[in-house]
Design a protein around this motif. Structure first.
Motif, PDB file in Angstrom:
ATOM      1  N   ALA A 121     -20.933  35.917  65.358  1.00  0.00           N
ATOM      2  CA  ALA A 121     -19.639  35.795  66.037  1.00  0.00           C
ATOM      3  C   ALA A 121     -19.371  36.968  66.979  1.00  0.00           C
ATOM      4  O   ALA A 121     -19.022  36.768  68.153  1.00  0.00           O
ATOM      5  CB  ALA A 121     -18.513  35.678  65.011  1.00  0.00           C
ATOM      6  N   VAL A 122     -19.525  38.185  66.492  1.00  0.00           N
ATOM      7  CA  VAL A 122     -19.236  39.349  67.333  1.00  0.00           C
ATOM      8  C   VAL A 122     -20.207  39.414  68.499  1.00  0.00           C
ATOM      9  O   VAL A 122     -19.819  39.675  69.650  1.00  0.00           O
ATOM     10  CB  VAL A 122     -19.269  40.640  66.502  1.00  0.00           C
ATOM     11  N   ALA A 123     -21.481  39.164  68.224  1.00  0.00           N
ATOM     12  CA  ALA A 123     -22.476  39.177  69.298  1.00  0.00           C
ATOM     13  C   ALA A 123     -22.179  38.104  70.340  1.00  0.00           C
ATOM     14  O   ALA A 123     -22.440  38.300  71.537  1.00  0.00           O
ATOM     15  CB  ALA A 123     -23.875  38.984  68.721  1.00  0.00           C
ATOM     16  N   TRP A 124     -21.620  36.962  69.899  1.00  0.00           N
ATOM     17  CA  TRP A 124     -21.279  35.914  70.861  1.00  0.00           C
ATOM     18  C   TRP A 124     -20.233  36.411  71.851  1.00  0.00           C
ATOM     19  O   TRP A 124     -20.345  36.183  73.056  1.00  0.00           O
ATOM     20  CB  TRP A 124     -20.765  34.680  70.131  1.00  0.00           C
ATOM     21  N   PHE A 125     -19.215  37.112  71.352  1.00  0.00           N
ATOM     22  CA  PHE A 125     -18.190  37.657  72.248  1.00  0.00           C
ATOM     23  C   PHE A 125     -18.764  38.747  73.154  1.00  0.00           C
ATOM     24  O   PHE A 125     -18.388  38.837  74.331  1.00  0.00           O
ATOM     25  CB  PHE A 125     -17.016  38.211  71.441  1.00  0.00           C
ATOM     26  N   GLU A 126     -19.648  39.558  72.628  1.00  0.00           N
ATOM     27  CA  GLU A 126     -20.265  40.583  73.469  1.00  0.00           C
ATOM     28  C   GLU A 126     -21.054  39.937  74.606  1.00  0.00           C
ATOM     29  O   GLU A 126     -21.030  40.416  75.747  1.00  0.00           O
ATOM     30  CB  GLU A 126     -21.167  41.476  72.624  1.00  0.00           C
ATOM     31  N   GLY A 127     -21.728  38.836  74.311  1.00  0.00           N
ATOM     32  CA  GLY A 127     -22.438  38.106  75.344  1.00  0.00           C
ATOM     33  C   GLY A 127     -21.497  37.493  76.366  1.00  0.00           C
ATOM     34  O   GLY A 127     -21.779  37.517  77.581  1.00  0.00           O
ATOM     35  N   LEU A 128     -20.361  36.971  75.901  1.00  0.00           N
ATOM     36  CA  LEU A 128     -19.382  36.386  76.812  1.00  0.00           C
ATOM     37  C   LEU A 128     -18.801  37.446  77.741  1.00  0.00           C
ATOM     38  O   LEU A 128     -18.539  37.182  78.916  1.00  0.00           O
ATOM     39  CB  LEU A 128     -18.267  35.717  76.008  1.00  0.00           C
ATOM     40  N   GLU A 129     -18.609  38.653  77.227  1.00  0.00           N
ATOM     41  CA  GLU A 129     -18.081  39.729  78.060  1.00  0.00           C
ATOM     42  C   GLU A 129     -19.083  40.115  79.152  1.00  0.00           C
ATOM     43  O   GLU A 129     -18.686  40.497  80.258  1.00  0.00           O
ATOM     44  CB  GLU A 129     -17.739  40.936  77.192  1.00  0.00           C
ATOM     45  N   SER A 158     -12.524  38.551  68.128  1.00  0.00           N
ATOM     46  CA  SER A 158     -13.131  39.010  69.376  1.00  0.00           C
ATOM     47  C   SER A 158     -14.243  39.993  69.027  1.00  0.00           C
ATOM     48  O   SER A 158     -14.561  40.204  67.853  1.00  0.00           O
ATOM     49  CB  SER A 158     -12.088  39.693  70.264  1.00  0.00           C
ATOM     50  N   SER A 159     -14.807  40.627  70.047  1.00  0.00           N
ATOM     51  CA  SER A 159     -15.835  41.633  69.795  1.00  0.00           C
ATOM     52  C   SER A 159     -15.271  42.838  69.061  1.00  0.00           C
ATOM     53  O   SER A 159     -16.022  43.639  68.490  1.00  0.00           O
ATOM     54  CB  SER A 159     -16.473  42.084  71.111  1.00  0.00           C
ATOM     55  N   ALA A 160     -13.948  42.994  69.059  1.00  0.00           N
ATOM     56  CA  ALA A 160     -13.296  44.115  68.368  1.00  0.00           C
ATOM     57  C   ALA A 160     -12.972  43.792  66.921  1.00  0.00           C
ATOM     58  O   ALA A 160     -12.425  44.640  66.202  1.00  0.00           O
ATOM     59  CB  ALA A 160     -12.021  44.514  69.106  1.00  0.00           C
ATOM     60  N   GLY A 161     -13.285  42.580  66.461  1.00  0.00           N
ATOM     61  CA  GLY A 161     -13.012  42.205  65.087  1.00  0.00           C
ATOM     62  C   GLY A 161     -11.904  41.175  64.983  1.00  0.00           C
ATOM     63  O   GLY A 161     -11.637  40.427  65.926  1.00  0.00           O
ATOM     64  N   LEU A 162     -11.231  41.144  63.835  1.00  0.00           N
ATOM     65  CA  LEU A 162     -10.169  40.166  63.567  1.00  0.00           C
ATOM     66  C   LEU A 162      -8.819  40.862  63.597  1.00  0.00           C
ATOM     67  O   LEU A 162      -8.565  41.790  62.817  1.00  0.00           O
ATOM     68  CB  LEU A 162     -10.373  39.514  62.194  1.00  0.00           C
ATOM     69  N   TYR A 163      -7.941  40.409  64.492  1.00  0.00           N
ATOM     70  CA  TYR A 163      -6.572  40.909  64.543  1.00  0.00           C
ATOM     71  C   TYR A 163      -5.658  39.873  63.914  1.00  0.00           C
ATOM     72  O   TYR A 163      -5.757  38.678  64.213  1.00  0.00           O
ATOM     73  CB  TYR A 163      -6.135  41.163  65.986  1.00  0.00           C
ATOM     74  N   ALA A 164      -4.761  40.328  63.049  1.00  0.00           N
ATOM     75  CA  ALA A 164      -3.727  39.466  62.475  1.00  0.00           C
ATOM     76  C   ALA A 164      -2.379  40.087  62.789  1.00  0.00           C
ATOM     77  O   ALA A 164      -2.198  41.307  62.650  1.00  0.00           O
ATOM     78  CB  ALA A 164      -3.908  39.322  60.967  1.00  0.00           C
ATOM     79  N   GLY A 165      -1.438  39.280  63.222  1.00  0.00           N
ATOM     80  CA  GLY A 165      -0.132  39.814  63.567  1.00  0.00           C
ATOM     81  C   GLY A 165       0.940  38.743  63.526  1.00  0.00           C
ATOM     82  O   GLY A 165       0.667  37.550  63.396  1.00  0.00           O
ATOM     83  N   THR A 166       2.172  39.185  63.656  1.00  0.00           N
ATOM     84  CA  THR A 166       3.318  38.285  63.697  1.00  0.00           C
ATOM     85  C   THR A 166       4.484  39.027  64.319  1.00  0.00           C
ATOM     86  O   THR A 166       4.388  40.208  64.644  1.00  0.00           O
ATOM     87  CB  THR A 166       3.684  37.769  62.292  1.00  0.00           C
ATOM     88  N   GLY A 167       5.591  38.333  64.498  1.00  0.00           N
ATOM     89  CA  GLY A 167       6.764  38.932  65.106  1.00  0.00           C
ATOM     90  C   GLY A 167       7.402  37.973  66.085  1.00  0.00           C
ATOM     91  O   GLY A 167       7.059  36.793  66.139  1.00  0.00           O
ATOM     92  N   TYR A 168       8.332  38.480  66.874  1.00  0.00           N
ATOM     93  CA  TYR A 168       9.009  37.690  67.898  1.00  0.00           C
ATOM     94  C   TYR A 168       8.457  38.118  69.253  1.00  0.00           C
ATOM     95  O   TYR A 168       8.641  39.268  69.661  1.00  0.00           O
ATOM     96  CB  TYR A 168      10.519  37.897  67.831  1.00  0.00           C
TER      97      TYR A 168
END
Length: 226
Positions: free
Chosen positions: A10-18, A96-106
């Motif tokens: 997964a991470v390598a796939w994003f690095e390739g896309l970049e 993404s290539s930076a890992g998994l971000y989880a967030g919430t809010g308005y």
């Protein structure tokens, strides 16, 4: 649908896309994207939604380039959200290539939401409560971010004790799981769940004091400044 982790590629796939943000790359690696990136992300969100309720949406990888000077066709992150009824605080996750971000809010509060938000922040009781909740989230290692004005909105003193909160037009809270073995198993799901649990007191405050916009959709977007 049970989440078992993101694929090893997964991470390598994003690095390739970049490196090669082009249709030829997407066409050649479509199976990797579906099996190791998009499919697992959807499984993560579906499993979360089964526990908390809500509707899952995974967004398209294609960018809308009509009004952008950047004509690269694909987003360099794959993201989705669990929309829960009665709140604007969806549970957001992005890989993404930076890992998994989880967030919430308005996010990008509409004019009527900003009026309620600023009134509640200005109030010493409700505003003091939010400031304490945000401090606790940051102390737990999460990042508080979101769009904002350069200065406090008109009508509020520049030295307001909660001026940083007043400046915000979005209030987002989240944390990132860096690339590594945890992305490949259920620890990624636990990262998302623990992040959303840590932010729950803040989103509950937003739900109580701000809530969804009552404006028609066509009136919600526009200048949200001072």
């Amino acid at each position: 649908m049970r989440f078992e982790g993101f694929g090893a590629g997964a991470v390598a796939w994003f690095e390739g896309l970049e490196r090669d943000n082009a249709k030829r790359y997407m066409d050649a690696t479509r199976a990797t994207f579906e099996d190791e990136v998009r499919g697992p992300l959807e499984a993560l969100l579906v499993e979360v939604a089964a526990g908390v309720g809500g509707e899952v949406k995974v967004f398209r990888q294609n960018r809308d380039v009509r009004f952008s000077p950047d004509k690269s066709p694909y987003k360099t992150a794959t993201y989705g959200v669990v929309h829960r009824p009665g709140t604007d605080a969806g549970l957001y996750a992005a890989i993404s290539s930076a890992g998994l971000y989880a967030g919430t809010g308005y996010y990008q509060m509409a004019r009527d939401q900003l009026e309620r938000y600023r009134a509640a922040v200005d109030d010493d009781a409700s505003g003091g409560e939010l400031a304490a909740l945000v401090d606790a989230v940051e102390a737990a290692g999460l990042v508080v971010e979101g769009d904002g004005l350069r200065t406090v909105p008109r009508g509020f003193p520049r030295d307001h004790p909660r001026r940083e909160l007043l400046r915000r037009t979005s209030l987002i809270l989240g944390a990132r799981l860096a690339p590594g073995p945890a992305l490949g198993d259920r620890r990624a799901l636990e990262h998302a769940r623990s992040t959303w649990a840590a932010t729950a007191p803040v989103t509950a405050w937003l739900d109580r004091n701000v809530g969804p916009s009552a404006l028609p959709p066509e009136e919600r977007v526009g200048r949200r400044g001072r």
